[in-house]
Design a protein around this motif. Structure first.
Motif, PDB file in Angstrom:
ATOM      1  N   ASP A  10      -0.849  -9.640  15.014  1.00 23.44           N
ATOM      2  CA  ASP A  10      -1.927 -10.631  14.982  1.00 23.44           C
ATOM      3  C   ASP A  10      -3.205 -10.136  15.639  1.00 23.44           C
ATOM      4  O   ASP A  10      -4.282 -10.663  15.347  1.00 23.44           O
ATOM      5  N   TRP A  13      -3.415  -5.167  14.352  1.00 20.65           N
ATOM      6  CA  TRP A  13      -3.373  -4.940  12.912  1.00 20.65           C
ATOM      7  C   TRP A  13      -4.210  -5.936  12.124  1.00 20.65           C
ATOM      8  O   TRP A  13      -4.353  -5.799  10.897  1.00 20.65           O
ATOM      9  N   ALA A  14      -4.780  -6.931  12.809  1.00 19.41           N
ATOM     10  CA  ALA A  14      -5.724  -7.845  12.167  1.00 19.41           C
ATOM     11  C   ALA A  14      -7.164  -7.499  12.527  1.00 19.41           C
ATOM     12  O   ALA A  14      -8.099  -8.127  12.023  1.00 19.41           O
ATOM     13  N   ASP A 181       2.947 -11.276   6.875  1.00 18.06           N
ATOM     14  CA  ASP A 181       1.766 -12.048   6.507  1.00 18.06           C
ATOM     15  C   ASP A 181       2.141 -13.514   6.340  1.00 18.06           C
ATOM     16  O   ASP A 181       3.066 -13.828   5.575  1.00 18.06           O
ATOM     17  N   ARG A 397      -7.387  -9.008   3.665  1.00 21.73           N
ATOM     18  CA  ARG A 397      -6.397  -7.976   3.952  1.00 21.73           C
ATOM     19  C   ARG A 397      -5.002  -8.581   4.119  1.00 21.73           C
ATOM     20  O   ARG A 397      -4.837  -9.705   4.590  1.00 21.73           O
ATOM     21  N   LYS A 399      -1.767  -8.878   6.175  1.00 20.17           N
ATOM     22  CA  LYS A 399      -1.446  -8.701   7.591  1.00 20.17           C
ATOM     23  C   LYS A 399      -0.122  -7.940   7.677  1.00 20.17           C
ATOM     24  O   LYS A 399       0.945  -8.476   7.394  1.00 20.17           O
ATOM     25  N   SER A 400      -0.210  -6.674   8.040  1.00 20.38           N
ATOM     26  CA  SER A 400       0.971  -5.827   8.070  1.00 20.38           C
ATOM     27  C   SER A 400       0.703  -4.591   8.904  1.00 20.38           C
ATOM     28  O   SER A 400      -0.401  -4.030   8.856  1.00 20.38           O
TER      29      SER A 400
END
Length: 429
Positions: A10, A13-14, A181, A397, A399-400
């Motif tokens: 969160d 990677w975000a 995600d 995008r 989320k991963s």
């Protein structure tokens, strides 16, 4: 260094892409190997932690040394899957020799460029169909209308999945690779259940296809897999299903995201678009490789040091039995020791020794030639028919921490005419 948390889906990677690249630059230049605790996922006990490999030399060395660095302990997460789920998700990418070698030899016999010549020819028609469906509109979602459709259609056609099931395959692969995600996972809750149910649904489809092709062979990959033998040994029904799941998920998702990134990059770097348009034949091969380097659709894979391995030194860090390493292809593909000005998008970049299809060795992507063909054809079609295609809004995008994905990409272009090169009736995609 202390502010970088590769487990934070969160947060880290975000964050904006540029911030993440800067973080990996910091990790790459730091001495030794950065070490991270394993994430607390709730459904599995936390292991001892892992080392992040961000330098190309380390990634190459581990990729080649498959005797000491194992895939069978898991490749897609630093956390070990529960044994029952790990067994269910077993495929070529989670096998070590001799099992991996046996399976790859059998599959490779059915997956050569020569045996897939009809599939390769079909890619062109699929790309024409896709551009025909949007060219008169002047706007589209470049993911939903272009990049997601091409590999899905090609893979479904090559495996004999009927058109009525294409949407089903798309939904299940999104679930399988998008469990971090909220769009795909929130309403389904338990990620283990999501993975199991999506995998089971695809396995059931594979078994159904294989059983039918055993009785009614056709010119498709499932028929060839069912019939393929090496030294009198064939694939089991479970192995056919495992390869089918790997193909429709990894093969579909990775090419989709590479194409999406390519479309975005041509908007972001119009001078590179102009260079490509000036010499389509000469630039396309290097441009495709540069897109894959930049996108690195699968950002990492894991390896685990074998229990019987002697101590191994990697960038000054001694590794021993059971130690986990994450091979960050995304970071290695920007290693300045191997790429001049690695942050520059250069459609003429050569040489380009990227690891966007995985590192060298037996686990190098079996479908790399097909992915290159798909990208070559769709970008030529786009550049010839909608050369001013550009992104008009912020990309959405995925989320991963594993997949460098794009879910939505609004785009516009000057409307054109449907192609007069199309032959036959339009097939449903």
């Amino acid at each position: 260094m202390s502010t970088i948390d590769l487990n934070d889906v969160d947060g880290f990677w975000a964050a904006p892409i540029e911030d993440r690249h800067a973080a990996f630059d910091t990790l790459r230049e730091a001495p030794g190997l950065p070490f991270f605790p394993e994430p607390d996922l709730g459904w599995a006990p936390r292991g001892p932690g892992y080392y992040a490999l961000t330098r190309m030399d380390d990634v190459l060395r581990v990729s080649r040394d498959t005797r000491r660095f194992l895939s069978s302990k898991g490749v897609g997460s630093p956390v070990d899957l529960p044994p029952e789920l790990a067994e269910f998700h077993e495929s070529m990418i989670t096998m070590d020799d001799p099992r991996h070698g046996r399976l790859r030899r059998i599959v490779a016999k059915a997956f050569t460029p020569r045996s897939l010549s009809a599939v390769m020819d079909n890619v062109t028609q699929v790309a024409v169909d896709i551009v025909d469906d949007v060219v008169e509109r002047g706007e589209c979602d470049a993911v939903a209308d272009i990049s997601a459709r091409l590999p899905l259609r090609v893979i479904c056609d090559m495996t004999g999945v009927p058109a009525s099931q294409h949407g089903f395959v798309f939904e299940q692969t999104n679930m399988l690779l998008g469990i971090q995600d909220p769009e795909f996972a929130a309403e389904h809750g338990d990620p283990l259940r999501i993975m199991f149910e999506a995998s089971q649904a695809l396995a059931d489809l594979a078994h159904e296809l294989a059983a039918h092709r055993a009785e009614h062979p056709a010119d498709d990959l499932i028929s060839r897999l069912v019939a393929a033998e090496i030294d009198g040994e064939a694939l089991t029904p479970a192995e056919v299903a495992e390869f089918f799941i790997l193909l429709v998920s990894a093969g579909n998702e990775t090419t989709r995201n590479a194409i999406s990134w390519g479309i975005e990059l041509l908007t972001r770097y119009p001078e590179q678009r102009a260079t490509w348009l000036d010499d389509l034949d000469g630039v396309t091969p290097t441009a495709v490789e540069e897109i894959v380097r930049w996108a690195s659709p699968v950002m990492f894979q894991r390896r685990t040091v074998a229990e019987d391995a002697e101590p191994i030194e990697l960038s000054g860090q001694e590794l021993g039995p059971g130690d986990k390493v994450l091979l960050y292809y995304w970071a290695a593909n920007r290693d300045p020791r191997h790429f001049d000005d690695p942050a520059r998008f250069d459609v003429r970049r050569s040489p380009n020794p990227h690891v966007g299809y995985g590192g060298p060795g037996p686990h190098f992507c079996l479908g790399a030639h097909l992915a290159r063909r798909e990208m070559t054809v769709i970008f030529r079609e786009l550049l010839e028919r909608v050369p001013d295609l550009e992104i008009t809004g912020e990309p959405v995008r995925l989320k991963s921490a594993l997949v460098n994905g794009t879910k939505s990409l609004p785009a516009s272009f000057t409307p054109g005419e449907r192609s007069d090169r199309r032959t036959g009736a339009r097939r449903a995609a």
